[in-house]
Scaffold this active site. Sequence first.
Site, PDB file in Angstrom:
ATOM      1  N   HIS A 157       0.889  -0.998   0.317  1.00  0.00           N
ATOM      2  CA  HIS A 157      -0.150   0.268   0.349  1.00  0.00           C
ATOM      3  C   HIS A 157       0.630   0.789  -0.189  1.00  0.00           C
ATOM      4  O   HIS A 157       2.160   0.875   0.693  1.00  0.00           O
ATOM      5  CB  HIS A 157      -0.913  -0.092   1.259  1.00  0.00           C
ATOM      6  CG  HIS A 157      -1.979  -0.902   1.789  1.00  0.00           C
ATOM      7  ND1 HIS A 157      -1.443  -2.215   2.009  1.00  0.00           N
ATOM      8  CD2 HIS A 157      -3.184  -1.111   1.626  1.00  0.00           C
ATOM      9  CE1 HIS A 157      -2.230  -3.134   2.498  1.00  0.00           C
ATOM     10  NE2 HIS A 157      -3.547  -2.537   1.697  1.00  0.00           N
ATOM     11  N   ASP A 204       2.253   2.027   3.052  1.00  0.00           N
ATOM     12  CA  ASP A 204       3.358   1.148   4.002  1.00  0.00           C
ATOM     13  C   ASP A 204       5.073   1.331   3.631  1.00  0.00           C
ATOM     14  O   ASP A 204       6.052   1.081   4.221  1.00  0.00           O
ATOM     15  CB  ASP A 204       2.724  -0.216   3.171  1.00  0.00           C
ATOM     16  CG  ASP A 204       1.666  -1.039   3.321  1.00  0.00           C
ATOM     17  OD1 ASP A 204       1.120  -0.664   4.134  1.00  0.00           O
ATOM     18  OD2 ASP A 204       1.842  -2.138   2.222  1.00  0.00           O
TER      19      ASP A 204
HETATM   20  C1  XUL Z   1      -6.950  -6.788   4.054  1.00  0.00           C
HETATM   21  C2  XUL Z   1      -7.152  -7.190   3.007  1.00  0.00           C
HETATM   22  C3  XUL Z   1      -5.588  -6.095   2.314  1.00  0.00           C
HETATM   23  C4  XUL Z   1      -5.275  -6.016   0.878  1.00  0.00           C
HETATM   24  C5  XUL Z   1      -5.018  -4.710   0.411  1.00  0.00           C
HETATM   25  O1  XUL Z   1      -8.198  -7.895   4.874  1.00  0.00           O
HETATM   26  O2  XUL Z   1      -6.926  -8.291   2.496  1.00  0.00           O
HETATM   27  O3  XUL Z   1      -4.271  -6.119   3.128  1.00  0.00           O
HETATM   28  O4  XUL Z   1      -5.291  -7.120   0.340  1.00  0.00           O
HETATM   29  O5  XUL Z   1      -5.317  -3.961   0.770  1.00  0.00           O
END
Ligand code: XUL
Length: 441
Positions: A106, A109
Amino acid sequence: MILTGEKEFYKGIGPVPFEGKESDNPLAYKHYNPEQRVMGKSMREHFKFAVAYWHSFCGQGGDPFGPGTQQFPWDQSSDPLQRARDKADAAFELITKLGFDYFCFHDVDLVDEAESLLETEKRLHHMTEYLAEKKKASGVKVLWGTANCFSNPVYMNGAATNPDFKVVARAGAQIKMALDLTMALEGENYVFWGGREGYMSLLNTDMGRELDHMAQMLTMARDYARAQGFKGTFFIEPKPMEPMKHQYDFDAATAIGFLRKYGLEKDFKLNIEVNHATLAQHSFEHELTVAANEGMLGSIDANRGDHQNGWDTDQFPVNLYEVTEAMLVFLQSGGLQGGGINFDAKIRRNSTDLEDIFHAHIGGADTFARALLTAEKIITSSEYSRLREERYASFDSGKGKDFEKGKLGLKDLAKIALEEGTPHRISGKQERYENLINQFL
Ligand code: XUL
Ligand code: CO
């Protein structure tokens, strides 16, 4: 090739070798042999294993009852940029020591979010350069990037589905930023997980309007990225709930219907997560099958839930039976369309040694490898495929074939039924199929 920064964080751990199943070395693969070929492709190509930046380098093990328990040595500097660079060093060290080719992230992150969006963007620019160099030096690639449009309190009522247009615009700005970042790092795909896209109460929610807004945002994101030359695939990651009571991308079938309704089905595929499937009361292989049937099986977020708990525990995969059933779907549908296997999983709160993250990924990779080999054997050298074909043989010729081709009407069916009389019982043989997995494990 191993890439460490100035400091080595995972001291005493070298590259993780494949040693085979007789090995007692906890830091060796027993089944994941990257170059081993399975049905025409190497394991490395089949899986495209990725480390999830958020779980492995950011999440410190906090839960609603207590703070984090991890003391990450890369998380010490008071300067957010230095901390982010140290974190990137740790990330590339882990990924290259594991021998993986990919990571997923993300936007926030990579570096802590600043007070303003502008300052966050500046920090991300800095990190893009830093990461681009590390990518070049190591050959590690980005499987997918995404925007975290769910942690910041500004998104408490949703991001693209927020009832306040100002928040929707802010989400748009953040998604643009994350797309720019993903493209700058040559990300192969881009993910949308709608963590806050849903509702807590229908009393205050105009669901139809919110869904239109969500589609509008996805359309804008697609158009923007395509105009910048992005060739990768966009993935929707379904999840039925948590954090919201109800999330709009509930499961694979719901997401596919949504994408079709808004004409997004050509650019978007699905990223199926094991624990999201089970939260939706489905099995992992069910969600994979629904996606694969539509040619939309894009990527996998690998983890597992806990059979006694109802929530998203995001544990590393260990369940051979479950993953073998999944690998049967995976191999029979020709694998993933553009994506890979991202370990969206975290070590437990009381796993506080730095080596624990190695054991976790080694276990996950070995589980997938062993399951893949088992599925291959079931497909190529058991009665599995023949039994399934025979089960539907009545549609391969005669009236059954005419039915499939749309040549019959309901009156024809009524006539055939009268002529044929009561059908014989034909066993579904479920137990015989189930035994195949144990036989070939
Ligand atoms: C949350 C989840 C996230 C997504 C990316 O449950 O799986 O980490 O993969 O936002
Ligand atoms: Co996920």
